[in-house]
Write a protein that holds these residues in place. Structure first.
Motif, PDB file in Angstrom:
ATOM      1  N   ALA A 193       0.824  -1.213   0.000  1.00  0.00           N
ATOM      2  CA  ALA A 193       0.000   0.000   0.000  1.00  0.00           C
ATOM      3  C   ALA A 193       0.853   1.256   0.000  1.00  0.00           C
ATOM      4  O   ALA A 193       0.557   2.232  -0.701  1.00  0.00           O
ATOM      5  CB  ALA A 193      -0.929  -0.005   1.218  1.00  0.00           C
ATOM      6  N   ARG A 194       1.926   1.240   0.774  1.00  0.00           N
ATOM      7  CA  ARG A 194       2.818   2.413   0.855  1.00  0.00           C
ATOM      8  C   ARG A 194       3.527   2.635  -0.479  1.00  0.00           C
ATOM      9  O   ARG A 194       3.616   3.761  -0.982  1.00  0.00           O
ATOM     10  CB  ARG A 194       3.842   2.204   1.977  1.00  0.00           C
ATOM     11  CG  ARG A 194       4.701   3.432   2.280  1.00  0.00           C
ATOM     12  CD  ARG A 194       5.674   3.160   3.426  1.00  0.00           C
ATOM     13  NE  ARG A 194       4.965   2.853   4.656  1.00  0.00           N
ATOM     14  CZ  ARG A 194       4.920   1.634   5.205  1.00  0.00           C
ATOM     15  NH1 ARG A 194       5.540   0.612   4.634  1.00  0.00           N
ATOM     16  NH2 ARG A 194       4.245   1.432   6.322  1.00  0.00           N
ATOM     17  N   THR A 195       4.039   1.564  -1.057  1.00  0.00           N
ATOM     18  CA  THR A 195       4.728   1.670  -2.347  1.00  0.00           C
ATOM     19  C   THR A 195       3.765   2.152  -3.420  1.00  0.00           C
ATOM     20  O   THR A 195       4.100   3.029  -4.231  1.00  0.00           O
ATOM     21  CB  THR A 195       5.317   0.305  -2.752  1.00  0.00           C
ATOM     22  OG1 THR A 195       6.143  -0.189  -1.690  1.00  0.00           O
ATOM     23  CG2 THR A 195       6.150   0.418  -4.017  1.00  0.00           C
ATOM     24  N   TYR A 196       2.566   1.586  -3.403  1.00  0.00           N
ATOM     25  CA  TYR A 196       1.566   1.922  -4.419  1.00  0.00           C
ATOM     26  C   TYR A 196       1.202   3.403  -4.370  1.00  0.00           C
ATOM     27  O   TYR A 196       1.173   4.088  -5.392  1.00  0.00           O
ATOM     28  CB  TYR A 196       0.317   1.061  -4.231  1.00  0.00           C
ATOM     29  CG  TYR A 196      -0.729   1.268  -5.296  1.00  0.00           C
ATOM     30  CD1 TYR A 196      -0.776   0.453  -6.420  1.00  0.00           C
ATOM     31  CD2 TYR A 196      -1.670   2.288  -5.189  1.00  0.00           C
ATOM     32  CE1 TYR A 196      -1.729   0.650  -7.411  1.00  0.00           C
ATOM     33  CE2 TYR A 196      -2.620   2.499  -6.176  1.00  0.00           C
ATOM     34  CZ  TYR A 196      -2.642   1.676  -7.285  1.00  0.00           C
ATOM     35  OH  TYR A 196      -3.580   1.896  -8.264  1.00  0.00           O
ATOM     36  N   ILE A 197       0.918   3.921  -3.184  1.00  0.00           N
ATOM     37  CA  ILE A 197       0.432   5.305  -3.104  1.00  0.00           C
ATOM     38  C   ILE A 197       1.543   6.307  -3.379  1.00  0.00           C
ATOM     39  O   ILE A 197       1.304   7.380  -3.936  1.00  0.00           O
ATOM     40  CB  ILE A 197      -0.241   5.584  -1.736  1.00  0.00           C
ATOM     41  CG1 ILE A 197      -1.159   6.811  -1.839  1.00  0.00           C
ATOM     42  CG2 ILE A 197       0.792   5.761  -0.633  1.00  0.00           C
ATOM     43  CD1 ILE A 197      -2.306   6.650  -2.802  1.00  0.00           C
ATOM     44  N   LEU A 198       2.780   5.977  -3.006  1.00  0.00           N
ATOM     45  CA  LEU A 198       3.883   6.892  -3.289  1.00  0.00           C
ATOM     46  C   LEU A 198       4.240   6.910  -4.772  1.00  0.00           C
ATOM     47  O   LEU A 198       4.823   7.864  -5.274  1.00  0.00           O
ATOM     48  CB  LEU A 198       5.108   6.514  -2.445  1.00  0.00           C
ATOM     49  CG  LEU A 198       4.955   6.758  -0.937  1.00  0.00           C
ATOM     50  CD1 LEU A 198       6.167   6.231  -0.176  1.00  0.00           C
ATOM     51  CD2 LEU A 198       4.752   8.237  -0.633  1.00  0.00           C
ATOM     52  N   LYS A 199       3.879   5.847  -5.468  1.00  0.00           N
ATOM     53  CA  LYS A 199       4.087   5.777  -6.917  1.00  0.00           C
ATOM     54  C   LYS A 199       2.932   6.444  -7.669  1.00  0.00           C
ATOM     55  O   LYS A 199       3.084   6.888  -8.804  1.00  0.00           O
ATOM     56  CB  LYS A 199       4.187   4.301  -7.333  1.00  0.00           C
ATOM     57  CG  LYS A 199       4.366   4.035  -8.812  1.00  0.00           C
ATOM     58  CD  LYS A 199       5.787   4.236  -9.260  1.00  0.00           C
ATOM     59  CE  LYS A 199       5.986   3.748 -10.687  1.00  0.00           C
ATOM     60  NZ  LYS A 199       7.353   4.003 -11.175  1.00  0.00           N
ATOM     61  N   SER A 200       1.768   6.522  -7.030  1.00  0.00           N
ATOM     62  CA  SER A 200       0.552   6.998  -7.694  1.00  0.00           C
ATOM     63  C   SER A 200       0.607   8.487  -8.008  1.00  0.00           C
ATOM     64  O   SER A 200       0.989   9.302  -7.171  1.00  0.00           O
ATOM     65  CB  SER A 200      -0.667   6.710  -6.814  1.00  0.00           C
ATOM     66  OG  SER A 200      -1.846   7.175  -7.419  1.00  0.00           O
ATOM     67  N   LYS A 201       0.209   8.828  -9.210  1.00  0.00           N
ATOM     68  CA  LYS A 201       0.113  10.234  -9.646  1.00  0.00           C
ATOM     69  C   LYS A 201      -1.104  10.356 -10.555  1.00  0.00           C
ATOM     70  O   LYS A 201      -0.986  10.418 -11.767  1.00  0.00           O
ATOM     71  CB  LYS A 201       1.381  10.669 -10.373  1.00  0.00           C
ATOM     72  CG  LYS A 201       2.606  10.764  -9.476  1.00  0.00           C
ATOM     73  CD  LYS A 201       3.827  11.196 -10.277  1.00  0.00           C
ATOM     74  CE  LYS A 201       5.052  11.377  -9.393  1.00  0.00           C
ATOM     75  NZ  LYS A 201       5.474  10.140  -8.728  1.00  0.00           N
ATOM     76  N   ALA A 202      -2.277  10.372  -9.949  1.00  0.00           N
ATOM     77  CA  ALA A 202      -3.512  10.406 -10.728  1.00  0.00           C
ATOM     78  C   ALA A 202      -3.681  11.756 -11.419  1.00  0.00           C
ATOM     79  O   ALA A 202      -3.906  12.770 -10.769  1.00  0.00           O
ATOM     80  CB  ALA A 202      -4.696  10.127  -9.812  1.00  0.00           C
ATOM     81  N   LYS A 203      -3.572  11.758 -12.734  1.00  0.00           N
ATOM     82  CA  LYS A 203      -3.658  13.013 -13.498  1.00  0.00           C
ATOM     83  C   LYS A 203      -4.993  13.711 -13.295  1.00  0.00           C
ATOM     84  O   LYS A 203      -5.061  14.933 -13.251  1.00  0.00           O
ATOM     85  CB  LYS A 203      -3.433  12.735 -14.988  1.00  0.00           C
ATOM     86  CG  LYS A 203      -2.022  12.288 -15.331  1.00  0.00           C
ATOM     87  CD  LYS A 203      -1.880  12.023 -16.820  1.00  0.00           C
ATOM     88  CE  LYS A 203      -0.473  11.561 -17.170  1.00  0.00           C
ATOM     89  NZ  LYS A 203      -0.332  11.277 -18.614  1.00  0.00           N
TER      90      LYS A 203
END
Length: 455
Positions: A193-203
């Motif tokens: 979850a931590r890796t996923y959200i720090l990678k996430s950049k929802a345009k």
């Protein structure tokens, strides 16, 4: 003559003295360099951290925060008509640069609220947790920490939760896996979850300075109240993420496997080598890209970590009319009566990667697993699960790990697993944890050649 000799003696003595001082200074400098070199060498040769003990050797991290869009209760929209917030003491900041402030215990905000007179965004905070009245009442309305930003738009109010990262992670663990799972599985979920959200950049959410929303399109957040074990899992893995060649990975995960996971190709052409697909049965690996081999596999129940889970195996029947309606809803095309459905190719693990639906009016080819799952499902069809239970109301097949059999009155679909099938299977992680596997070993079962490292 004596005076000359004495002068020369003084010059020689002074030169020797200066030379001696210079030599001593040079020796001191060299010694310092040697000492520095020794220390550097000791540092360079120091034993690196064991990944199994990362959580015991963590540095003090500066707190990180994430901004998450809170969707409507049914996840159908990011827009709210009205927001009602309660807490013991709420501070409301409004106006240009939030220069105005008032406080209350109960705030009711609509698009015509006076707080929007000079600005289209306001900030709401409290030292205590805040509750959204009427939101998620089926799960006792979990409360929120951090700050709320409320944006006024032409379509309604957009609510963004500015929350400390580890608090967010606990809220994801509770909603995605649940408090009852073994602690090592919860810790594996925390790192994902931590890796996923720090990678996430929802345009689509940049205008609100947010990186994700709280739905399954990203990660479910704060749907279920986080308990002691979820906070413990977040705390004991605080700051730990997964990287491949120094970069954060796309830490995809899903509910249940069919016994295999698939590789990165379901996400497009961007190579994510760490998603290679994995055999997580307790039997010898097979090449399930072969149609006949996959048919035998999916129509049986091999010994696997998730063999006893309801969605490990499932089947459903669809009429031609149901499929036509689903394809029309998805594509806007009326293909006529369905004559045949062909799986053209399979990906790693046997997932259907391309299908052709032959209709009396036209044929249609589908390549995306989500489209395949939506086209071959009906909310009215019954899906019989591994435990004999029937489910209805699904708007997409549980997975694209399927085999299709034509019958006189329609089509029968045999399937396995629940979710996209790439990355970590949450239920397999739970079973691995029951076998005393640690969170780092669990993660490395699903993500190839990744490094667990601190932020």
């Amino acid at each position: 003559m004596k005076k000359i000799l004495m002068a020369l003696s003084c010059i020689i003595a002074l030169s020797v003295s200066i030379l001696n001082y210079s030599c001593q200074e040079a020796i001191i400098k060299i010694k310092k360099l040697e000492d520095k070199g020794t220390k550097t060498a000791l540092t360079a040769n120091a034993k690196p951290k064991n990944e199994k003990n990362i959580q015991q050797n963590k540095k003090t991290h500066q707190k990180k925060y994430v901004n998450i869009v809170i969707m409507s209760n049914d996840y159908q929209s990011i827009y709210h008509g009205n927001l009602e917030i309660k807490s013991e003491n709420i501070d409301i900041y409004y106006g240009k640069n939030y220069r105005n402030k008032t406080n209350a215990k109960h705030v009711n905000i609509g698009s015509k609220s006076r707080y929007f007179n000079k600005s289209h965004v306001l900030k709401i905070s409290s030292k205590k947790r805040m509750r959204l009245v009427g939101h998620n009442i089926e799960n006792a309305s979990p409360t929120y920490s951090g700050v709320f930003y409320v944006y006024k738009t032409a379509k309604g109010l957009v609510l963004v939760n500015h929350v400390e990262l580890e608090e967010y992670i606990a809220g994801v663990i509770s909603s995605e896996m649940g408090e009852e799972a073994p602690i090592e599985a919860l810790k594996a979920q925390a790192v994902c979850a931590r890796t996923y959200i720090l990678k996430s950049k929802a345009k689509e959410y940049r205008k609100y300075n947010a990186v994700a929303d709280d739905s399954t399109e990203f990660q479910v957040y704060n749907r279920i109240r986080a308990g002691e074990k979820c906070y413990k899992a977040a705390s004991e893995t605080s700051g730990i993420v997964m990287k491949y060649k120094g970069r954060l990975i796309n830490a995809y995960y899903f509910s249940t496997s069919c016994g295999y996971t698939t590789d990165y190709k379901i996400w497009g052409k961007d190579k994510k080598i760490y998603l290679k697909g994995e055999n997580i049965t307790k039997t010898k690996a097979q090449n399930l890209m072969s149609h006949n081999t996959f048919k035998k596999f999916i129509m049986s129940c091999p010994k696997a970590y998730e063999s006893s889970y309801p969605f490990f195996r499932w089947e459903t029947k669809l009429t031609s009319e149901q499929i036509v309606n689903s394809i029309y809803a998805l594509t806007g095309s009326n293909i006529g009566k369905v004559k045949q459905i062909e799986i053209n190719s399979r990906g790693v693990g046997g997932i259907a990667s391309q299908i052709t639906v032959y209709g009396s009016e036209k044929q249609i080819i589908m390549n995306k697993q989500n489209d395949i799952r939506k086209a071959l499902c009906s909310v009215y069809a019954k899906i019989q699960l591994n435990n004999g239970e029937n489910r209805t109301g699904l708007d997409m097949l549980p997975s694209a790990f399927i085999y299709i059999e034509k019958q006189s009155n329609g089509f029968k679909i045999y399937g396995g697993g629940f979710g996209h099938g790439s990355g970590m299977s949450q239920n397999a992680a739970i079973e691995l944890a029951k076998e005393k596997k640690t969170f780092d070993n669990i993660l490395k079962r699903f993500y190839d050649k990744v490094q667990l490292t601190e932020l």
